[in-house]
Design a protein around this motif. Structure first.
Motif, PDB file in Angstrom:
ATOM      1  N   GLY B  52       4.673 -23.943  -7.524  1.00 19.07           N
ATOM      2  CA  GLY B  52       5.887 -24.097  -8.328  1.00 19.07           C
ATOM      3  C   GLY B  52       5.827 -25.466  -8.988  1.00 19.07           C
ATOM      4  O   GLY B  52       5.721 -26.480  -8.303  1.00 19.07           O
ATOM      5  N   LEU B  66      15.762 -22.449  -3.442  1.00 23.69           N
ATOM      6  CA  LEU B  66      14.620 -21.541  -3.413  1.00 23.69           C
ATOM      7  C   LEU B  66      14.979 -20.206  -2.759  1.00 23.69           C
ATOM      8  O   LEU B  66      14.098 -19.435  -2.397  1.00 23.69           O
ATOM      9  CB  LEU B  66      13.457 -22.204  -2.657  1.00 23.69           C
ATOM     10  CG  LEU B  66      12.950 -23.518  -3.283  1.00 23.69           C
ATOM     11  CD1 LEU B  66      11.928 -24.198  -2.369  1.00 23.69           C
ATOM     12  CD2 LEU B  66      12.346 -23.274  -4.651  1.00 23.69           C
ATOM     13  N   VAL B  69      13.653 -17.208  -4.479  1.00 26.31           N
ATOM     14  CA  VAL B  69      12.190 -17.143  -4.321  1.00 26.31           C
ATOM     15  C   VAL B  69      11.858 -16.516  -2.973  1.00 26.31           C
ATOM     16  O   VAL B  69      11.034 -15.600  -2.875  1.00 26.31           O
ATOM     17  CB  VAL B  69      11.574 -18.561  -4.418  1.00 26.31           C
ATOM     18  CG1 VAL B  69      10.055 -18.478  -4.357  1.00 26.31           C
ATOM     19  CG2 VAL B  69      12.036 -19.279  -5.671  1.00 26.31           C
ATOM     20  N   THR B 128       7.730 -17.278  -7.984  1.00 19.83           N
ATOM     21  CA  THR B 128       7.768 -18.694  -8.347  1.00 19.83           C
ATOM     22  C   THR B 128       8.779 -18.958  -9.449  1.00 19.83           C
ATOM     23  O   THR B 128       9.445 -19.991  -9.493  1.00 19.83           O
ATOM     24  CB  THR B 128       6.350 -19.145  -8.788  1.00 19.83           C
ATOM     25  OG1 THR B 128       5.457 -18.875  -7.722  1.00 19.83           O
ATOM     26  CG2 THR B 128       6.312 -20.615  -9.109  1.00 19.83           C
ATOM     27  N   ALA B 131      12.833 -19.893  -8.914  1.00 22.03           N
ATOM     28  CA  ALA B 131      13.367 -21.137  -8.339  1.00 22.03           C
ATOM     29  C   ALA B 131      14.432 -21.735  -9.247  1.00 22.03           C
ATOM     30  O   ALA B 131      14.340 -21.655 -10.471  1.00 22.03           O
ATOM     31  CB  ALA B 131      12.234 -22.139  -8.137  1.00 22.03           C
TER      32      ALA B 131
END
Lengths: 493, 782
Positions: B52, B66, B69, B128, B131
């Protein structure tokens, strides 16, 4: 109306094996499938955007009933587009017995590989070239390798290999040549007149059976993604991870791949690839030949279509400016309704084209310029070949016998948010004597016609200056002179 | 490579030194069966990582959410800095300025801040993008033109070289001038991107397959990041798909993260960034701003030079210290500066940390030197080649470098004289003049530029190498050494050395993957030193075994030692000959050790950085190139019409391989100086991060006529391995001939009266803008 057959299976030949896939995601690439699902890891991923050629494979397909093998980039080729084809990967290459294939042995003996990562892709491109042209000129080799990057060798050794392949074996005796008949009939049998529909929701793909079927499918699903050569849509997936479902694959589609001429107008079906269009266009409108040679590499030209280049509406597409200068018109179709518009009217604004939901570009109609005209197109890029346009200018000039400009059409790419005419410049030239003095006056009008932007390809200042200078180049080329006007790699054949 | 029964009557072994051997993996390359790390079968359950990257150029991270994610399909874990069990640092020079994952603050656009671990690579990549990271932006600087090299922040201490009083010499000179040039950076564009696969073992152990030029450094970085001893970490690399310096330190991040995830989840983990992430998040060749001042006389004799080499280093030191040092070590190229002062400024910027790249700063130094030559040539109105030759190092005098090493092996006079004659320089110079008079839009240019490149790591302790050689009882040989194979043909060259030593056919020598478990504490395969160092180490190992075999044979057959002779595939002992394999078998039965670890360290070299004095280089490699170009003065587009190269590699171990290095190095150098442009936008984002926007040369960019010759007369002045010389980096700056030929063509639009000051990369845009500037200046001057 007869009901179409449908099936939910993609069928093709992989090397020597028949493949039938019922689970195919619309955005699944051939390269990932080869490497991950089939553990065929000879084809490499170097860029996943169709620029480096490390993933080059051959796809054999029936074009007007004839089997042709073309190099393509597996990284941006979708599985869904492979129905009825023969996919040939580096693993399929073989010589007699234990020997290497001639293209492979030539590379070994010429020290054509260093790190070896790009090598399978080079071998495939050389293989494709050798099959269609066993004794290629250096110009032909370089053209065939425009889509293959090598960072180690400096290419010289690869050129030596390319020149030598035929001394290792005859193309006519290659296994693909020997099996041509059998493969042709296998592929013909795969074309069973069925529409292919696989998956639903975010996993849906459709391969229509022909152009009429495409019209029907798209009328039902006007929001679908039309995928022709996937040289752009491929990157939506590999780079931007965009959803493309439902995706309609129209590559090699019956009724969309014709190229014909009637009354001085060449009609090009939206599915015609650059490679397919080249011979006709380069013959009838010679100035387009060198331009086509500088669009992508062979792998991209073998997949990419003129229809796609127009439909995607990019301000830096290479075909719209010359086609606009030539006065091309565009046929759009929805269901059975068609309308034909001037190509320049198709481009409304950045990212916005005159295409209604459910409508698709069916064909583009290009008038062949008359013998009383002069036509030229110039592409400017950072690297000469396989680069995206910084600025591209196209000029169509009609002169009266006394040297007066009776008609002038100038169109540019890379200079505005859309492909765009230089109306101010045209106006300054129209009705004037075609002299350098006139041209100099007209060059001042560029600043009013265009306000280019600065990006990684070129600065606004350079675009403005170079674009303006192209008019001077065009003038010089239309006037008799002995000195060279443009640099050239090879004298025209 | 297929093996065959050794010919016991051969006059010569097949595949010894000084023979043209193809790359040992060539057969596999062309078949697609050469295994790169992404081609290895993954252990079942292998996880995949995706970095990331920061979307701010310089900022504090105010929040990092996150959760989306972590909730994404297939995601197993998301690593952040707090997951690093050991030290969160992969700074290769121990400056603690380069975190594995940034924490709290980001210092360039694209800096890794987290790492998603998922069941598939596709899932990791998709996750990714979910985020949510918030930043508080800080002021940033990406362009060194905005910085003061004497005052602004440096990432590592600068270097000063001085000999004589440059300021006084310049002031006293009849003529002087000063100028500034910008030299662009370069992306490595290795075709195989960065990649690492970590497989957890028992206890603290982990094995890492890493595409690296420096397995020992990967081992050390991973051990620090994991907080385990070096002995727990094994790093292996069979081959890389290109490296060019880009895999000297830049693999550390991927290896460390793969290892951390592998140990944490007890599953194999592979990380292979896509091309964009690779180009955004890993370092490149340093770009430089060079300030120069030169004093000279009316004949063009240079009397004093002052240089400031300011480099964009990025946010951390990485290898910027030695890279900028090497720029200074090459600011003389082939020229004697009677008085010189040269300084480096390794500047901090909010860009990716720049790193090693073929030539390692040397080419930038040489480009600066050649600009000075051009300036003087234009100032005195002479052909630049004349000024070059006038200022060459002497062979017995005028031969002290700015770092006080004496140039003892100078052969540039002969190289340039031979090339000048063979490429017909003088006649073509006249032809081009008349062509340009008669051609309004297309102009031609010609230039001949020399190269002298210093060989050895300037960090003296790196100049050591180890090798491990086993002889098996059938007479076949297993060869291992610390050097890595990135396509340069190192493996085959070292194998040739071992085959030569034992006098056995090359196919009896098995080349094996480089691994930290077999040869420890190795140096990076870099600085062109691979064959020099590892060839000598392998030779040393082979000689130890040979020595034992000789002693054994002498004793067993009761002959003097000097009557034991190793002949092709056999050994003559007194009056009889027996197969090499038979002697080996007998030795084994007599319990003779048939394995040896070899070692080599380069003699004579030393370097005192504080004083700026020493002998950093064991020897120099030389070459020269002459290029002719045509330039379109309407658009700046150009074409290389012809290039002639004369390059030397001493008494080459393998001329076929060396020729490939010279051809490839030239094209890569040409790309650096012409079409390869790195472009950052005003937000500090690199926008040329894929081959669609970053343009390395194609086959059709080769010179139309390309004559490359390896000089057949030189040999190394020092006792290098079979008197061969290094070849990796020295050919790279031959590309300067294209830059100067372009400059020459540009100069023609102002009648060669104004120095074009054409800065690299000389893109068509730069060329056109230089043409416009010269036309304007010429008009203003009349």
């Amino acid at each position: 109306m007869t009901r179409l057959k449908t099936r939910s299976e993609i069928r093709f030949i992989l090397n020597g094996e028949n493949v039938a896939l019922t689970k195919v995601a619309p955005d699944e690439t051939l390269l990932d499938w080869l490497r991950i699902e089939r553990s065929l890891r000879g084809s490499k991923e170097g860029c996943a955007e169709g620029d480096c050629g490390a993933c080059t494979v051959l796809v054999g397909r029936l074009s007007a009933g004839r089997l042709v093998y073309e190099s393509v980039n597996a990284c941006i080729r979708f599985l869904g587009s492979l129905d009825g084809t023969h996919v040939v990967t580096i693993e399929h290459l073989r010589g007699d017995g234990e020997k290497l294939h001639p293209a492979q042995q030539a590379m070994v003996d010429s020290h054509g590989s260093q790190c070896g990562f790009c090598t399978p892709g080079f071998v495939m491109s050389l293989y494709a070239l050798w099959m269609r042209s066993p004794e290629p000129s250096d110009a032909a080799i370089e053209k065939a390798l425009q889509g293959n990057l090598c960072r180690c060798t400096g290419y010289e050794a690869i050129m030596r290999a390319a020149r030598a392949i035929s001394s290792y074996g005859q193309a006519a005796k290659d296994p693909l040549a020997a099996e041509r008949k059998a493969i042709t009939s296998k592929l013909a049998a795969m074309k069973d007149g069925s529409r292919i529909e696989i998956g639903a929701g975010k996993q849906r793909l459709v391969v229509p059976v022909n152009a009429d079927d495409l019209a029907a499918v798209l009328d039902n699903e006007p929001g679908a993604t039309i995928v022709a050569g996937s040289t752009d849509v491929g990157l939506w997936v590999t780079k931007h991870m965009r959803e493309i479902s439902p995706a309609i694959f129209i590559g090699n589609l019956d009724g969309l791949c014709a190229i014909s001429e009637d009354n001085g107008i060449i009609s090009i079906g939206a599915g015609v690839t650059y490679t397919e269009a080249f011979s006709t266009l380069a013959r009838r409108i010679p100035a387009l030949g060198p331009l086509f040679d500088r669009i992508g590499g062979d792998q991209v030209r073998n997949m990419g279509t003129i229809g796609g280049n127009i439909a995607n509406g990019s301000p830096i597409g290479d075909t719209p400016p010359p086609l606009i200068a030539l006065g091309a018109r565009l046929t759009l179709r929805r269901g059975n309704k068609r309308r034909t518009i001037s190509l320049e009217d198709f481009f409304i604004a950045y990212g916005k084209q005159d295409r209604q939901p459910g409508e698709f570009v069916e064909a583009v109609h290009v008038p062949v310029p008359g013998s009383d005209t002069k036509f030229a197109v110039y592409k400017i890029t950072k690297r000469r070949d396989e680069d995206i346009t910084a600025a591209l200018g196209a000029f169509l000039l009609t002169l009266a016998s006394d040297g007066t400009v009776t008609d002038i059409r100038i169109a540019y790419g890379g200079m505005a948010a859309t492909p765009k005419r230089a109306f101010g410049v045209e106006k300054a030239l129209l009705g004037k004597a075609w002299t350098e003095a006139t041209v100099e006056v007209a060059m001042a009008e560029y600043a009013k016609d265009f306000t280019p932007l600065t990006d990684m390809r070129a600065s606004a200042e350079y675009r403005a200056l170079a674009a303006r200078n192209l008019l001077l180049r065009f003038f010089a080329e239309t006037s008799a002179t002995k000195a060279p006007i443009q640099i050239s790699r090879y004298e025209a054949a | 490579m297929t093996t065959h029964a050794p010919n016991l009557k051969a006059q010569k072994i097949s595949g010894g030194v000084a023979t043209d051997q193809r790359h040992d993996s060539a057969h596999k390359h062309v078949r697609g069966t050469a295994v790169y790390i992404d081609d290895m079968p993954e252990p079942s359950g292998t996880l995949h990582g995706c970095l990331g990257l920061s979307t701010a150029t310089h900022a504090t991270i105010t929040s990092m959410d996150l959760s989306a994610v972590r909730a994404a399909p297939g995601v197993v874990d998301v690593l952040t800095a707090s997951d690093v069990p050991g030290e969160n640092d992969i700074s290769p020079t121990g400056r603690h300025d380069e975190p594995v994952l940034a924490t709290g603050k980001v210092q360039f656009f694209g800096q890794p801040i987290f790492c998603v671990i998922a069941e598939t690579r596709e899932q990791a990549r998709r996750a990714t993008r979910l985020a949510k990271v918030e930043y508080k932006e800080l002021p940033f600087v990406t362009d060194i033109a905005a910085l003061d090299p004497r005052k602004d922040k440096l990432v590592t201490p600068p270097l000063t070289l001085r000999r004589g009083d440059a300021a006084a010499a310049i002031n006293a000179a009849p003529r002087r001038l000063k100028g500034k040039m910008r030299i662009g950076g370069q992306d490595h564009f290795y075709l195989e991107g960065q990649i690492a696969m970590a497989i957890p073992g028992e206890d603290q152990d982990v094995t890492i397959y890493s595409s690296t030029q420096h397995p020992s450094e990967i081992q050390h970085m991973v051990s620090h990041a994991l907080g385990v001893p070096s002995h727990a970490v094994t790093v292996e690399i069979r081959r890389m798909g290109g490296a060019f310096g880009g895999k000297e330190t830049q693999g550390n991040q991927f290896a460390a993260l793969a290892a951390i995830a592998a140990k944490k989840h007890h599953r194999a983990v592979k990380i292979r960034p896509d091309r964009d992430d690779d180009m955004i998040a890993t370092g490149k060749r340093h770009d430089f701003l060079v300030d120069y001042e030169v004093g000279f006389d009316n004949e063009g004799n240079i009397l004093g030079v002052d240089f400031m080499f300011a480099a964009r280093c990025g946010f951390s030191a990485d290898l910027s210290g030695p890279v900028t040092d090497r720029a200074l070590f090459h600011c003389d190229n082939t020229y004697f500066w009677p008085a010189v002062h040269a300084q480096s400024a390794p500047l901090y910027t909010n860009t990716v940390s720049n790193t090693a790249f073929r030539g390692f700063g040397g080419p930038q130094g040489m480009v600066g030197a050649e600009r000075v030559i051009d300036e003087v040539a234009f100032a005195v109105g002479k052909d630049p080649l004349e000024i070059r030759k006038k200022n060459f190092y002497g062979t017995s005098d005028r031969n002290i470098t700015p770092y006080h090493q004496t140039v003892e092996d100078n052969i540039i006079h002969r190289i340039v004289a031979e090339l000048e004659a063979s490429c017909d320089y003088a006649r073509r110079r006249r032809t081009i003049e008349s062509f340009n008079v008669n051609s309004r839009f297309i102009k031609r240019g010609l230039a001949l530029t020399p190269v002298k490149f210093g060989i050895s790591f300037t960090a003296t302790h790196y100049n050591q190498a180890g090798a491990l050689v086993h002889v098996y009882t059938d007479g076949s040989v297993h060869l291992n050494h610390g050097g890595t194979e990135m396509g340069q043909g190192l493996y085959v060259k070292v194998a040739q050395v071992v085959a030569e030593e034992f006098q056995i056919d090359l196919d009896q020598v098995k080349i094996t993957a480089t691994t930290t478990g077999k040869v420890p504490n190795t140096s990076a395969t870099a600085a062109s030193s691979g064959s020099d160092l590892n060839g000598m180490a392998a030779q040393n190992a082979a000689r130890q075994i040979k020595e034992r075999l000789t002693n054994f044979a002498a004793e067993k057959y009761q002959v003097p030692r000097d009557q034991v002779l190793f002949l092709p595939n056999r050994v003559r002992i007194g009056n009889q000959e027996i197969a090499f394999a038979d002697l080996v078998r007998q030795a084994y039965m007599a319990r003779i050790q048939l394995s040896a670890a070899g070692f080599y360290k380069t003699p004579k070299i030393h370097w005192d950085r504080d004083k700026g004095e020493g002998r950093p280089f064991y020897y120099f490699a030389y070459g020269a190139a002459c290029s002719e170009v045509s330039v379109d003065t309407l658009t700046g587009e150009y074409m290389v019409e012809r290039t002639d190269i004369l390059h030397e590699t001493g008494r080459s171990l393998n001329r076929a391989i060396d020729l490939g290095q010279v051809e490839g190095g030239f094209i890569q150098g040409m790309g650096w100086l012409t079409t390869e442009e790195l472009w950052w936008d005003d937000k500090g984002r690199l926008r040329t991060h894929a081959p669609s926007t970053y343009k390395i040369p194609l086959a059709s960019d080769r010179p139309k006529i390309f004559n490359v010759t390896l000089a057949d007369w030189p040999e190394a002045s020092e006792p290098t391995v079979h008197r061969s010389k290094a070849v990796g980096e020295p050919p790279f700056p031959l590309g300067m001939s294209v830059l100067h030929a372009l400059s020459d063509a540009v100069a023609s639009v102002a009648d060669h009266r104004i120095c074009p000051r054409l800065d690299p990369p000389a893109t068509p845009e730069r060329v056109l803008m230089a043409i416009e500037r010269l036309k304007w200046e010429a008009k203003a001057n009349t």
